[in-house]
Design a protein around this motif. Structure first.
Motif, PDB file in Angstrom:
ATOM      1  N   GLY A 143       0.826  -1.207   0.000  1.00 43.25           N
ATOM      2  CA  GLY A 143       0.000   0.000   0.000  1.00 43.25           C
ATOM      3  C   GLY A 143       0.857   1.252   0.000  1.00 43.25           C
ATOM      4  N   ARG A 144       0.179   2.376   0.070  1.00 45.37           N
ATOM      5  CA  ARG A 144       0.827   3.683  -0.073  1.00 45.37           C
ATOM      6  C   ARG A 144       1.984   3.876   0.901  1.00 45.37           C
ATOM      7  NH1 ARG A 144      -0.964   8.487   2.642  1.00 45.37           N
ATOM      8  NH2 ARG A 144      -2.840   7.338   3.223  1.00 45.37           N
ATOM      9  N   GLU A 145       1.755   3.591   2.185  1.00 42.93           N
ATOM     10  CA  GLU A 145       2.789   3.829   3.191  1.00 42.93           C
ATOM     11  C   GLU A 145       3.152   2.547   3.937  1.00 42.93           C
ATOM     12  OE1 GLU A 145       2.459   8.062   5.126  1.00 42.93           O
ATOM     13  OE2 GLU A 145       0.576   6.976   5.400  1.00 42.93           O
ATOM     14  N   LEU A 200       1.067   0.380   5.107  1.00 42.10           N
ATOM     15  CA  LEU A 200       0.098   0.123   6.179  1.00 42.10           C
ATOM     16  C   LEU A 200      -0.944  -0.924   5.788  1.00 42.10           C
ATOM     17  CD1 LEU A 200      -0.588   3.826   7.264  1.00 42.10           C
ATOM     18  CD2 LEU A 200       0.900   2.165   8.389  1.00 42.10           C
ATOM     19  N   ALA A 201      -0.786  -1.551   4.641  1.00 42.43           N
ATOM     20  CA  ALA A 201      -1.788  -2.506   4.160  1.00 42.43           C
ATOM     21  C   ALA A 201      -1.772  -3.794   4.976  1.00 42.43           C
ATOM     22  CB  ALA A 201      -1.552  -2.804   2.683  1.00 42.43           C
TER      23      ALA A 201
END
Lengths: 327, 327
Positions: free
Chosen positions: B153-155, B157-158
């Motif tokens: 994910g983006r950061e 955090l997925a």
């Protein structure tokens, strides 16, 4: 002569086809009625005829034919399984049929996945690599782009947000589609009215509650009807709770929401964002999250079908492919 | 001399480090106590010391150092945010610290993501490309492999399955972790007992209900205690409902379940699979799905940290990397 791509949108009412360039610009576009009730063979003939009208004279210039079709379908085998709005279609190997006809590579994708590619390529999520597209209409569909690639799963059955498990206040297990799609909103409005609650909806349908549909609920919302507002707000909250799950599983950059029900944005959005903020583990999940309305309108499926070809069926990195094409 | 990889497992109690070969076989292994209560600096010194004991003499042979650490952490920036079991650790740039010390590439991953890589590389999901790993322990964590690649994910955090939104029978919004992790099972058992229900648990803790934990509930299950069985079965059903969502979003080939609570498999599994079968849209989601218990035991984090290096932090295709290594 440069390569072109053929994009086809197979819908229950209309078939649309276009010739697109490398940048997914539409060069030429045609459409026909699907005439789905005439049965399978006439519709397939129409698809072939329509593709011919947008094919260039030199077929070797065509990189591929992309088809956006209603699910369930298997993008791996190119088979349309049994869409509710295409009666008579059962396990139709559309990819093989069109490949045999045109001798051009064919890619089949379900309409929500294809729309996700389109919005990430040219629409509201353009330039982003972690994208979730949700369409709220007569059903709820979705498509997910994970780090530039379309999420398909083992058999292409992934990204069915409309069917995730959802426990309701009364303990029943339901799904976002069964609670927040257009027919679900209509059903709930009918139920509340038949329990004696008053609503402008009764007048809008002249007392014929069976004819209440999502559009009627939308009309009542536009008139400020309290019951209709509450029904749509509940839908927004349920979609928001589902989005909390998506945020924790995918940590996306942007969520794009389309479909007819999303036209009720001003009513839908506040309870949706409220649920997202209330139930996320950490504000990092939503603080920089973009929530956008779909940007492509009715061209979404044609452009997405083109993107499906450009990414070899969604397996290649969309951002990289577009950079190469635009570079 | 062939390249090697250093894998480090930073846990709240112990730090483990290993030198691994290309195939992620452990060549050499050492461990130390974390002594987390001594504070940040002493633990970092211990991590460095431990890495030195498994480094080869010729540092240029080391492809990279992989670190499995408790979340929350940011794998993109290599910063450990604030793990509950590492008091005093707040935004520690561990990747930079170790890179400055050893001048070797360093990759940081959260322990559940790293375990997913390990199980897909050498464990219960070996050879599969669509994998979900779930650990049910004092918390619930997960890691997802999407078509061979770790989902970040983006950061980064997925894949926080433990924190997806879950509405309960009574209308409260909760999460799988708050309902089915070890402490949640203990809390529920305590609540039912304090409401007057009888259970062998009361005897196991000599009436001191505050000391009931997940292990005690497990002991009661082993004795066939009705209350404990019901508590764990409820947990299994909740995890199963959460898995329904994962199946519809990811359409995986295999789900691997580990962590201490998964030792109660015979009690946990039936209500879990029952929820999966009852609430999936189509049997295609579970008919060929494999549900496996985690296979790697305590080496999982070290092997996964090695896989993190092999895939350049999880961004490269694990299957392809392993094929190249083994080819």
């Amino acid at each position: 002569m440069p390569e072109v791509i053929i994009g086809v949108d197979l819908g229950g009412t209309r078939i649309r086809a276009a010739q697109l360039d490398h940048h997914l610009n539409i060069l030429k576009r045609e459409e026909m009625l699907t005439l789905a009730d005439h049965g399978l063979e006439p519709t397939i003939t129409r698809i072939k005829d329509l593709i011919r009208t947008v094919l260039p004279e030199d077929k070797t210039r065509v990189r591929g034919i992309g088809i956006s079709a209603p699910g369930p379908l298997n993008p791996m085998t190119g088979v349309i399984v049994a869409p509710p709005n295409l009666p008579g279609w059962h396990n139709v190997p559309l990819e093989r049929i069109l490949h045999e006809q045109f001798d051009i590579p064919v890619f089949l994708g379900n309409d929500a996945n294809v729309a996700a590619l389109a919005e990430a390529a040219r629409g509201a999520a353009s330039g982003y690599r972690h994208v979730i597209y949700i369409t709220i209409s007569t059903g709820i569909g979705s498509g997910v782009i994970v780090d530039g690639r379309l999420l398909l799963g083992r058999e292409g059955l992934a990204a069915e947000f409309g069917h995730i498990a959802l426990v309701l206040e009364d303990g029943r297990v339901s799904t976002p589609e069964k609670e927040a799609a257009g027919p679900a909103l209509a059903r709930r409005a009918r139920m509340l009215i038949s329990q004696g609650q008053s609503s402008v909806i009764s007048e809008l349908v002249n007392g014929d509650l069976d004819s209440v549909d999502g559009k009627i609920v939308g009309q009542a919302v536009a008139q400020g009807d309290k019951l209709a507002l509450e029904v749509v707000q509940r839908g927004g909250r349920i979609v928001g709770l589902g989005i909390v799950t998506l945020l924790h599983m995918f940590n996306p950059e942007v969520i794009v929401i389309g479909g007819g029900v999303s036209r009720l944005w001003d009513t839908l959005y506040p309870p949706m964002i409220d649920a997202i903020k209330s139930y996320s583990m950490d504000s990092a999940y939503w603080q920089e999250l973009l929530i956008e309305r779909a940007g492509l309108g009715e061209d979404v499926s044609i452009i997405g079908a083109g993107a499906l070809v450009a990414t070899n069926g969604g397996v290649e990195d969309l951002t990289q492919v577009l950079q190469t094409l635009n570079g």
